[in-house]
Write a protein that holds these residues in place. Structure first.
Motif, mmCIF file in Angstrom:
data_model
loop_
_atom_site.group_PDB
_atom_site.id
_atom_site.type_symbol
_atom_site.label_atom_id
_atom_site.label_comp_id
_atom_site.label_asym_id
_atom_site.label_seq_id
_atom_site.Cartn_x
_atom_site.Cartn_y
_atom_site.Cartn_z
ATOM 1 N N ASP A 1 1.009 -1.425 0.237
ATOM 2 C CA ASP A 1 0.045 0.380 -0.170
ATOM 3 C C ASP A 1 0.830 1.220 -0.055
ATOM 4 O OD1 ASP A 1 -2.071 -1.333 0.508
ATOM 5 O OD2 ASP A 1 -1.152 -1.823 1.909
ATOM 6 N N GLN A 2 2.185 0.897 0.746
ATOM 7 C CA GLN A 2 2.648 2.302 1.083
ATOM 8 C C GLN A 2 4.323 1.820 0.676
ATOM 9 O OE1 GLN A 2 3.137 3.746 5.386
ATOM 10 N NE2 GLN A 2 1.660 5.707 4.085
ATOM 11 N N LEU A 3 4.941 2.439 -0.144
ATOM 12 C CA LEU A 3 6.378 2.978 0.422
ATOM 13 C C LEU A 3 6.823 4.286 1.021
ATOM 14 C CD1 LEU A 3 8.027 3.355 -3.728
ATOM 15 C CD2 LEU A 3 7.689 1.402 -2.020
ATOM 16 N N LYS A 4 7.706 3.452 2.145
ATOM 17 C CA LYS A 4 8.430 4.949 2.530
ATOM 18 C C LYS A 4 9.957 5.141 2.666
ATOM 19 C CE LYS A 4 7.736 5.127 6.993
ATOM 20 N NZ LYS A 4 7.318 4.468 9.067
ATOM 21 N N ILE A 5 10.125 6.309 1.321
ATOM 22 C CA ILE A 5 11.913 6.723 1.244
ATOM 23 C C ILE A 5 12.202 6.499 2.952
ATOM 24 C CG2 ILE A 5 12.538 8.044 1.203
ATOM 25 C CD1 ILE A 5 10.465 9.591 -1.108
ATOM 26 N N ASP A 6 13.247 6.049 2.361
ATOM 27 C CA ASP A 6 14.435 5.526 4.294
ATOM 28 C C ASP A 6 14.953 7.450 4.214
ATOM 29 O OD1 ASP A 6 16.003 4.349 5.990
ATOM 30 O OD2 ASP A 6 17.558 5.413 4.672
ATOM 31 N N GLN A 7 15.114 7.720 5.108
ATOM 32 C CA GLN A 7 15.366 9.078 6.421
ATOM 33 C C GLN A 7 17.057 9.698 5.351
ATOM 34 O OE1 GLN A 7 16.223 8.821 10.632
ATOM 35 N NE2 GLN A 7 14.770 7.138 10.585
ATOM 36 N N SER A 8 17.876 7.682 5.397
ATOM 37 C CA SER A 8 19.278 8.582 5.180
ATOM 38 C C SER A 8 19.329 9.296 3.281
ATOM 39 C CB SER A 8 19.614 7.212 4.192
ATOM 40 O OG SER A 8 19.228 6.634 3.353
ATOM 41 N N PHE A 9 18.289 8.879 2.562
ATOM 42 C CA PHE A 9 17.764 9.272 1.025
ATOM 43 C C PHE A 9 17.225 11.303 1.548
ATOM 44 C CE2 PHE A 9 17.073 5.548 0.227
ATOM 45 C CZ PHE A 9 18.376 5.000 -0.320
ATOM 46 N N THR B 1 18.315 16.491 1.765
ATOM 47 C CA THR B 1 17.982 17.493 1.081
ATOM 48 C C THR B 1 17.527 18.233 1.999
ATOM 49 O OG1 THR B 1 15.463 16.673 1.519
ATOM 50 C CG2 THR B 1 17.150 15.473 -0.148
ATOM 51 N N PRO B 2 16.833 20.395 0.590
ATOM 52 C CA PRO B 2 17.171 19.775 -0.910
ATOM 53 C C PRO B 2 19.080 19.964 -1.302
ATOM 54 C CG PRO B 2 16.562 22.166 0.762
ATOM 55 C CD PRO B 2 16.703 21.312 1.383
ATOM 56 N N ASP B 3 19.744 20.392 -0.311
ATOM 57 C CA ASP B 3 21.085 20.824 -0.703
ATOM 58 C C ASP B 3 21.662 20.033 -1.949
ATOM 59 O OD1 ASP B 3 21.039 23.188 0.293
ATOM 60 O OD2 ASP B 3 22.253 22.523 2.168
ATOM 61 N N ASN B 4 21.446 18.326 -1.367
ATOM 62 C CA ASN B 4 22.553 17.396 -2.161
ATOM 63 C C ASN B 4 21.562 17.024 -3.294
ATOM 64 O OD1 ASN B 4 22.968 14.998 -3.054
ATOM 65 N ND2 ASN B 4 24.757 14.824 -1.059
ATOM 66 N N ALA B 5 22.372 17.336 -4.148
ATOM 67 C CA ALA B 5 21.419 16.762 -5.749
ATOM 68 C C ALA B 5 20.989 15.511 -5.970
ATOM 69 C CB ALA B 5 22.241 17.884 -6.988
ATOM 70 N N ASN B 6 21.895 14.726 -5.455
ATOM 71 C CA ASN B 6 21.650 13.451 -5.635
ATOM 72 C C ASN B 6 20.596 12.788 -4.859
ATOM 73 O OD1 ASN B 6 23.593 13.287 -7.934
ATOM 74 N ND2 ASN B 6 24.655 12.679 -6.469
ATOM 75 N N ASP B 7 20.932 13.016 -3.826
ATOM 76 C CA ASP B 7 19.213 12.750 -2.673
ATOM 77 C C ASP B 7 18.484 13.101 -3.532
ATOM 78 O OD1 ASP B 7 21.495 11.498 -1.637
ATOM 79 O OD2 ASP B 7 21.847 12.171 -0.269
ATOM 80 N N ALA B 8 18.494 14.748 -3.746
ATOM 81 C CA ALA B 8 16.824 14.763 -4.821
ATOM 82 C C ALA B 8 16.412 14.135 -5.361
ATOM 83 C CB ALA B 8 16.823 16.678 -4.129
ATOM 84 N N ALA B 9 17.694 13.903 -5.819
ATOM 85 C CA ALA B 9 16.838 13.478 -6.991
ATOM 86 C C ALA B 9 16.391 11.885 -6.618
ATOM 87 C CB ALA B 9 18.039 13.484 -8.688
ATOM 88 N N ILE B 10 16.698 11.106 -6.388
ATOM 89 C CA ILE B 10 16.819 9.982 -5.596
ATOM 90 C C ILE B 10 15.084 9.953 -4.971
ATOM 91 C CG2 ILE B 10 17.123 8.128 -3.691
ATOM 92 C CD1 ILE B 10 19.728 8.509 -4.698
ATOM 93 N N VAL B 11 14.959 11.351 -4.248
ATOM 94 C CA VAL B 11 13.654 11.043 -3.806
ATOM 95 C C VAL B 11 12.846 11.045 -4.484
ATOM 96 C CG1 VAL B 11 12.547 12.496 -2.341
ATOM 97 C CG2 VAL B 11 14.512 11.476 -1.434
ATOM 98 N N ARG B 12 12.963 12.287 -5.554
ATOM 99 C CA ARG B 12 12.510 12.227 -7.235
ATOM 100 C C ARG B 12 11.387 10.580 -7.538
ATOM 101 N NH1 ARG B 12 13.914 16.873 -8.093
ATOM 102 N NH2 ARG B 12 15.682 15.998 -8.891
ATOM 103 N N THR B 13 12.518 10.444 -8.114
ATOM 104 C CA THR B 13 12.472 9.360 -8.975
ATOM 105 C C THR B 13 11.848 8.201 -7.775
ATOM 106 O OG1 THR B 13 14.807 9.784 -9.685
ATOM 107 C CG2 THR B 13 13.733 7.447 -9.774
ATOM 108 N N VAL B 14 11.660 7.895 -6.620
ATOM 109 C CA VAL B 14 11.033 6.706 -5.193
ATOM 110 C C VAL B 14 9.979 7.272 -5.350
ATOM 111 C CG1 VAL B 14 10.890 6.078 -3.166
ATOM 112 C CG2 VAL B 14 13.091 6.604 -4.491
ATOM 113 N N ILE B 15 9.718 8.868 -5.566
ATOM 114 C CA ILE B 15 8.007 9.545 -5.361
ATOM 115 C C ILE B 15 7.404 9.342 -6.209
ATOM 116 C CG2 ILE B 15 6.781 11.062 -4.845
ATOM 117 C CD1 ILE B 15 9.165 12.640 -3.493
ATOM 118 N N THR B 16 8.496 9.355 -7.630
ATOM 119 C CA THR B 16 7.434 9.228 -9.385
ATOM 120 C C THR B 16 7.069 7.451 -9.404
ATOM 121 O OG1 THR B 16 8.182 10.686 -9.498
ATOM 122 C CG2 THR B 16 7.531 9.492 -11.350
ATOM 123 N N LEU B 17 7.997 6.277 -8.768
ATOM 124 C CA LEU B 17 7.813 5.361 -8.599
ATOM 125 C C LEU B 17 7.053 4.740 -8.172
ATOM 126 C CD1 LEU B 17 9.408 2.477 -9.405
ATOM 127 C CD2 LEU B 17 10.483 2.428 -7.506
#
Ligand code: C2E
Ligand code: MG
Ligand code: MG
Ligand code: MG
Length: 274
Positions: A197-205, A209-225
């Motif tokens: 029912d739910q995906l829980k994005i780990d706190q390490s990602f 954020t928002p400073d770390n662009a790679n982490d921001a990209a991972i977060v965005r991708t996981v949400i989209t997925l």
């Protein structure tokens, strides 16, 4: 364990290792005696985009008579190894079901969903589904108010069993979240097989954020997925407004973290709802 010296490999079991082992053995035997009297449950709120409380995660604590509060990060891994996670998990399940039943009595709590963490070792037990069914019915708890958080590591144990247990519990109305998503050995094929029912994005990602662009990209991708698969997405470890804003801009709808509330006593959580 072998330690390497300048003079070649030598096998040393040194004093610090002996102390660490002693501590572990001691902690283990103390944990055995601590269940259930020294265990207690705290709740951390989960909120939506407007900041409204939609549910809570139950997190276990061990009140050690001498050491004070022992972190689950310390005793859960130990309990997973020695099997004590089974009675701990049973206590957590009973505690959650009791709470869910009590929450039906007040309009402020009636609609909340309570999440609990379930270790792989618990979840793949042959009798696990029956155990959950039993706890729900014994406490007259609505299965739809209970969410089980599993981690990707569960799939490493026994994929078939995990998926089967999930389907049987889903049929009762129980919900599922995939915890710490992205930190385990993620396989998108497994993700597809699990009735989540739910995906829980780990706190390490979330942390950088928002400073770390790679982490921001991972977060965005996981949400989209997650959203693309029709899943609810929740971010954990949200500590700043800037993190929340980035998550919202990326399409995340649910949040958990110190920004909204620390894990707190059940009474305090309930009082905070008005
Ligand atoms: P988890 O399920 O990923 O839980 C989230 C952890 O992050 C919790 O730590 C929570 O207090 C912490 N946290 C929440 N918001 C923030 C934040 O904004 N910033 C930071 N830095 N941390 C935040 P906790 O309570 O120490 O639990 C650690 C882990 O222990 C849990 O990770 C879970 O894997 C395990 N655990 C806790 N309770 C249980 C339980 O009842 N059963 C099982 N099997 N495992 C449990
Ligand atoms: Mg969790
Ligand atoms: Mg988590
Ligand atoms: Mg985590």
């Amino acid at each position: 364990e072998a330690k390497r010296s300048e003079h070649g490999p030598v096998c040393v079991f040194d004093r610090s290792m002996q102390i660490a082992l002693d501590e572990r053995v001691q902690l283990e035997s103390q944990l055995r005696g601590a269940i259930p009297d020294q265990l207690h449950a705290v709740l951390q709120r989960q909120v939506d985009v407007e900041g409204r409380v939609i549910g809570a995660e139950l997190l276990v604590r061990w009140r050690h008579p001498v050491m004070g509060l022992v972190s689950p990060a310390r005793f859960i891994p130990l309990a997973e190894e020695n099997g004590l996670i089974l009675p701990i998990g049973q206590w957590v399940l009973e505690t959650a079901c009791r709470l869910i039943q009590r929450w039906t009595e007040r309009p402020q709590t009636r609609e909340l969903v309570l999440s609990i963490n379930v270790s792989a070792r618990e979840f793949i037990q042959l009798g696990y589904v029956g155990q959950v069914e039993q706890a729900l019915s014994a406490h007259r708890a609505d299965p739809r108010r209970l969410k089980l958080e599993l981690t990707e590591s569960a799939m490493a144990h026994d994929v078939e069993r995990v998926v089967e247990h999930m389907h049987r519990l889903k049929a009762l109305g129980v919900r599922f979240a995939l915890d710490d998503f992205g930190t385990g050995f993620s396989s998108l094929a497994y993700l597809q097989r699990m009735p989540l029912d739910q995906l829980k994005i780990d706190q390490s990602f979330v942390r950088e954020t928002p400073d770390n662009a790679n982490d921001a990209a991972i977060v965005r991708t996981v949400i989209t997925l997650g959203r693309g698969m029709g899943l609810d997405v929740i971010a954990e470890g949200v500590e700043t407004a800037a993190q929340r804003d980035l998550l919202i801009a990326s399409g995340c709808e649910h949040f958990q973290g110190y920004l909204f509330g620390r894990p707190e006593a059940i009474e305090d959580f309930e009082a905070g709802l008005g």
